[in-house]
Structures are given as structure tokens and as C-alpha cells.
Design an enzyme around this catalytic site. Structure first.
Site, mmCIF file in Angstrom:
data_model
loop_
_atom_site.group_PDB
_atom_site.id
_atom_site.type_symbol
_atom_site.label_atom_id
_atom_site.label_comp_id
_atom_site.label_asym_id
_atom_site.label_seq_id
_atom_site.Cartn_x
_atom_site.Cartn_y
_atom_site.Cartn_z
ATOM 1 N N LYS A 70 9.150 7.362 4.074
ATOM 2 C CA LYS A 70 9.631 6.173 4.795
ATOM 3 C C LYS A 70 11.157 6.071 4.685
ATOM 4 O O LYS A 70 11.836 5.661 5.621
ATOM 5 C CB LYS A 70 8.939 4.944 4.186
ATOM 6 C CG LYS A 70 9.648 3.628 4.323
ATOM 7 C CD LYS A 70 9.146 2.900 5.515
ATOM 8 C CE LYS A 70 9.777 1.561 5.800
ATOM 9 N NZ LYS A 70 10.696 0.983 4.900
ATOM 10 N N ASP A 71 11.690 6.415 3.517
ATOM 11 C CA ASP A 71 13.144 6.400 3.307
ATOM 12 C C ASP A 71 13.633 7.853 3.350
ATOM 13 O O ASP A 71 13.968 8.450 2.326
ATOM 14 C CB ASP A 71 13.462 5.741 1.969
ATOM 15 C CG ASP A 71 12.996 4.295 1.935
ATOM 16 O OD1 ASP A 71 13.730 3.426 2.416
ATOM 17 O OD2 ASP A 71 11.873 4.035 1.462
ATOM 18 N N GLU A 111 0.819 -1.233 0.000
ATOM 19 C CA GLU A 111 0.000 0.000 0.000
ATOM 20 C C GLU A 111 0.849 1.278 0.000
ATOM 21 O O GLU A 111 0.367 2.327 -0.409
ATOM 22 C CB GLU A 111 -0.971 0.018 1.186
ATOM 23 C CG GLU A 111 -2.143 -0.933 1.045
ATOM 24 C CD GLU A 111 -1.828 -2.318 1.582
ATOM 25 O OE1 GLU A 111 -0.625 -2.666 1.739
ATOM 26 O OE2 GLU A 111 -2.787 -3.065 1.850
ATOM 27 N N GLY A 112 2.090 1.193 0.487
ATOM 28 C CA GLY A 112 2.971 2.366 0.434
ATOM 29 C C GLY A 112 3.255 2.735 -1.027
ATOM 30 O O GLY A 112 3.102 3.885 -1.439
ATOM 31 N N HIS A 113 3.641 1.726 -1.826
ATOM 32 C CA HIS A 113 3.875 1.957 -3.250
ATOM 33 C C HIS A 113 2.579 2.432 -3.925
ATOM 34 O O HIS A 113 2.599 3.323 -4.779
ATOM 35 C CB HIS A 113 4.333 0.674 -3.947
ATOM 36 C CG HIS A 113 5.605 0.082 -3.405
ATOM 37 N ND1 HIS A 113 5.656 -1.130 -2.765
ATOM 38 C CD2 HIS A 113 6.877 0.542 -3.423
ATOM 39 C CE1 HIS A 113 6.901 -1.406 -2.422
ATOM 40 N NE2 HIS A 113 7.666 -0.406 -2.798
ATOM 41 N N SER A 159 6.381 -2.277 4.424
ATOM 42 C CA SER A 159 7.661 -2.513 3.763
ATOM 43 C C SER A 159 7.631 -3.889 3.106
ATOM 44 O O SER A 159 7.044 -4.837 3.646
ATOM 45 C CB SER A 159 8.788 -2.479 4.809
ATOM 46 O OG SER A 159 9.970 -3.040 4.262
ATOM 47 N N SER A 160 8.281 -3.994 1.944
ATOM 48 C CA SER A 160 8.366 -5.297 1.264
ATOM 49 C C SER A 160 9.052 -6.318 2.173
ATOM 50 O O SER A 160 8.790 -7.518 2.098
ATOM 51 C CB SER A 160 9.163 -5.165 -0.037
ATOM 52 O OG SER A 160 8.627 -4.149 -0.847
ATOM 53 N N ARG A 161 9.953 -5.852 3.046
ATOM 54 C CA ARG A 161 10.724 -6.769 3.896
ATOM 55 C C ARG A 161 9.941 -7.259 5.108
ATOM 56 O O ARG A 161 10.412 -8.164 5.812
ATOM 57 C CB ARG A 161 12.022 -6.089 4.354
ATOM 58 C CG ARG A 161 13.047 -5.922 3.238
ATOM 59 C CD ARG A 161 14.312 -5.268 3.747
ATOM 60 N NE ARG A 161 15.413 -5.327 2.810
ATOM 61 C CZ ARG A 161 15.862 -4.284 2.094
ATOM 62 N NH1 ARG A 161 15.281 -3.094 2.208
ATOM 63 N NH2 ARG A 161 16.887 -4.418 1.275
HETATM 64 P P1 AMP Z 1 11.224 0.334 -2.472
HETATM 65 O O1 AMP Z 1 10.495 -0.548 -3.413
HETATM 66 O O2 AMP Z 1 11.244 -0.184 -1.078
HETATM 67 O O3 AMP Z 1 12.575 0.754 -2.987
HETATM 68 O O4 AMP Z 1 10.373 1.676 -2.380
HETATM 69 C C1 AMP Z 1 9.989 2.395 -3.524
HETATM 70 C C2 AMP Z 1 9.400 3.707 -3.088
HETATM 71 O O5 AMP Z 1 8.271 3.468 -2.243
HETATM 72 C C3 AMP Z 1 10.372 4.582 -2.283
HETATM 73 O O6 AMP Z 1 10.194 5.936 -2.656
HETATM 74 C C4 AMP Z 1 9.926 4.349 -0.861
HETATM 75 O O7 AMP Z 1 10.235 5.409 0.014
HETATM 76 C C5 AMP Z 1 8.431 4.217 -1.049
HETATM 77 N N1 AMP Z 1 7.835 3.506 0.095
HETATM 78 C C6 AMP Z 1 8.206 2.294 0.573
HETATM 79 N N2 AMP Z 1 7.464 1.990 1.670
HETATM 80 C C7 AMP Z 1 6.634 3.035 1.870
HETATM 81 C C8 AMP Z 1 5.634 3.327 2.835
HETATM 82 N N3 AMP Z 1 5.344 2.472 3.830
HETATM 83 N N4 AMP Z 1 4.979 4.501 2.747
HETATM 84 C C9 AMP Z 1 5.265 5.377 1.750
HETATM 85 N N5 AMP Z 1 6.190 5.154 0.797
HETATM 86 C C10 AMP Z 1 6.863 4.000 0.854
#
Ligand code: AMP
Length: 286
Positions: free
Chosen positions: A146-147, A32-34, A182-184
Site C-alpha cells: 500500500k505504501d 485488516e491491512g495491519h 487505511s487508518s485515515r
Molecule cells: P501505518 O500504520 O499506516 O504506518 O502502516 C503500517 C504498515 O501497514 C505499513 O507497512 C503499511 O504499508 C501497512 N499497511 C497499511 N495499510 C495497508 C493495507 N491496506 N494493506 C496492506 N498493508 C497495509
């Protein structure tokens, strides 16, 4: 929705697009973050590009590159449902086809927080983000708070090299108990999953303490104490820095209170932004 597996097929598609292009770079295994980043982009642009690329240059030798979670079919379905126009899903060979001696250095700002325990990580992030910006040529790119350190560095990259685009910050999306999505998170055991919400609780406690006049050191100690007493995780760091410059100061108007904690198979990160207004009262901007 179209899926482009190479830079050349993507460029062909990109050349035919008119109007503002929104871009959401990810490593896939969408949650849901993505989805929030994608929704923001879809609402504001003519077309939205999602990239899915687990970038090897931002992983250290003992990190989780090989076991990073992946499920392209599920991601594709979700992206299509949301209304994404194009997924850029390149192979590593296609992304890094050239032998080059040129690299990007994230510099001083990468020596703190995650950068301190992941040497070279942010050099790799800036390298891939630069390549993606040049390939996708977005009007606006969306990144999650988040990052927080990554976002600060990408803002700095855009300004340092005059990328002709706007960066949009999206607040952290959380589970109902406060755990940042988080994906993790799939790598947490059942016990660890129930403890993991204590990271957010610890940051909230720290934020309140800092708002009420605790020093930087006291706030950090309080957050550490909460995490170590409520979880079995191993603290990588807890820090409170000015934001976005990431300086270890008590004085300033905006701060980030951030932590990283190792659980048995996942390292989780989280942060809160704290804004300090003139009369020294503070409020959370998330
Ligand atoms: P990642 O796939 O983890 O590299 O994340 C891709 C993008 O999604 C990055 O800009 C992250 O900061 C954002 N993201 C990851 N988790 C979240 C979250 N829980 N809420 C908002 N954005 C997120």
C-alpha cells in the site's frame, strides 16, 4: 502478550527470545491491512513484535500528527486475539531522548510521489525505521505494498546499511469495493467514502490502458480524468514510474501506477504494480 512502553523494558524482553523474531511496525489504529502483516509474521516466526508509534518526525508542520486516529485499547485487544507476543509502544520522549546532529537522507528516490508533496517525510520514516530495527532486531520485518514508495525506500535502506534482516512485502488489503484499507479512511464523509473506491477503479483503468499500449503520459492523463470526474477529491499526484527505482520511464519491466488525493479531512494514497514481460504484454502482480 506483553506490552513494553520503553526501549529498556523492550530490550529486557528481547534478550530472552530465542528463534526468529518477526516485526510489524505501525502507527496503530489497526485494520485488516495491519492484521494481514501480523498474520504473515505469526505464521513464519517464533515470536512477533508489533510496534505502535505515531512518529512525529515523519509529519510536516501542517499535517495530521495531532489528529491521527489512535485507540490503543482496541489495538491491544486485536493484537492479543491474533497471537502477537509483544507490543512495543514507546513514548516520543523515550524514542527521541538524545540531542543529535546526525540525520538520514532518503535522497533522490524521495523526490517523487508522496515525497514531492511531503518534504522530509521519508527522512523521518527512515530515521524511525532504523531506530526500530536496531531496538527490535528482527529476523524479518513486514511492510505493506500500500505504501509502495516507503517499501522501495526501506528495501534500499536495508541494502545500503546492511541491516541483517529480510523485508517481506505484503499485497494491499482492500474493502469489498476496492478502497485500500487505511487508518485515515475514518475521516472520509459518507459521500467521500462512496467516491473513494474510484481511486482503485481509476488505477485499474490506467493499468489496462498501459498494458494495451498507452504511453506513460496517456495513462496518467486517463487516471487523472477518471478521478476528477468521479470524485470531489483534489488530486495531489498521479504518476507512473519504474519500480522500485521510481524513474519516469516508459521502458522497464516493473512499474508502479500511484495516486494521492486530498478529501476534506484525509489524504488517500493507492497504487498498483504492473509487470511487463518480454513480448510487451503486462500483468498485475498484486
Ligand atoms: P501505518 O500504520 O499506516 O504506518 O502502516 C503500517 C504498515 O501497514 C505499513 O507497512 C503499511 O504499508 C501497512 N499497511 C497499511 N495499510 C495497508 C493495507 N491496506 N494493506 C496492506 N498493508 C497495509
Amino acid at each position: 502478550m506483553i506490552v513494553c512502553n520503553s526501549k529498556s523494558s523492550f530490550r529486557k524482553w528481547r534478550a530472552s527470545q530465542i528463534g526468529p523474531v518477526g516485526f510489524v511496525p505501525t502507527m496503530g489504529f489497526l485494520h485488516e491491512g495491519h492484521a494481514e502483516l501480523l498474520k504473515r509474521s505469526i505464521a513464519a516466526n517464533s515470536v512477533t513484535v508489533l510496534s505502535i508509534f505515531v512518529n512525529p518526525t515523519q509529519f510536516g508542520p501542517n499535517e495530521d500528527l495531532d489528529r491521527y486516529p489512535r485507540d490503543f485499547e482496541r489495538d491491544q485487544k486485536l493484537a492479543e486475539e491474533l497471537g502477537v507476543d509483544c507490543i512495543f509502544y514507546p513514548t516520543t520522549d523515550d524514542m527521541y531522548d538524545a540531542q543529535t546532529t546526525i540525520s538520514l537522507s532518503a535522497g533522490e528516490m524521495a523526490n517523487r510521489l508522496c515525497g514531492a508533496s511531503r518534504p522530509g517525510h521519508f527522512d523521518g520514516v527512515l530515521q524511525v525505521v532504523t531506530k526500530l530495527f536496531n531496538i527490535v532486531q528482527p529476523s524479518t520485518a513486514y511492510f505493506g505494498q500500500k505504501d509502495a514508495q516507503q517499501l522501495a525506500l526501506i528495501d534500499s535502506l536495508v541494502s545500503a546499511f546492511d541491516f541483517p534482516l529480510t523485508i517481506e512485502r505484503v499485497a494491499t488489503i482492500r474493502e469489498s469495493d476496492g478502497l485500500a484499507k487505511s487508518s485515515r479512511n475514518v475521516y472520509l464523509t459518507t459521500d467521500e467514502r462512496s467516491q473513494a473506491s474510484e481511486l482503485y477503479k481509476a488505477l485499474q483503468l490506467g493499468k489496462t490502458a498501459f498494458e494495451e499500449g498507452d504511453s506513460r503520459e496517456q495513462t496518467i492523463a486517463l487516471v487523472k480524468q477518471h478521478i476528477s470526474s468521479k470524485t470531489t477529491g483534489l488530486i495531489d499526484y498521479v504518476d507512473l514510474l519504474t519500480y522500485p527505482n521510481l524513474e519516469p520511464l516508459d521502458t522497464g519491466s516493473q512499474f508502479v501506477l500511484a495516486c494521492a488525493v486530498y478529501f476534506s479531512k484525509a489524504r488517500l494514497i493507492d497504487n498498483l504494480l504492473i509487470e511487463r514481460v518480454k513480448n510487451n504484454a503486462t500483468y498485475d502482480v498484486e
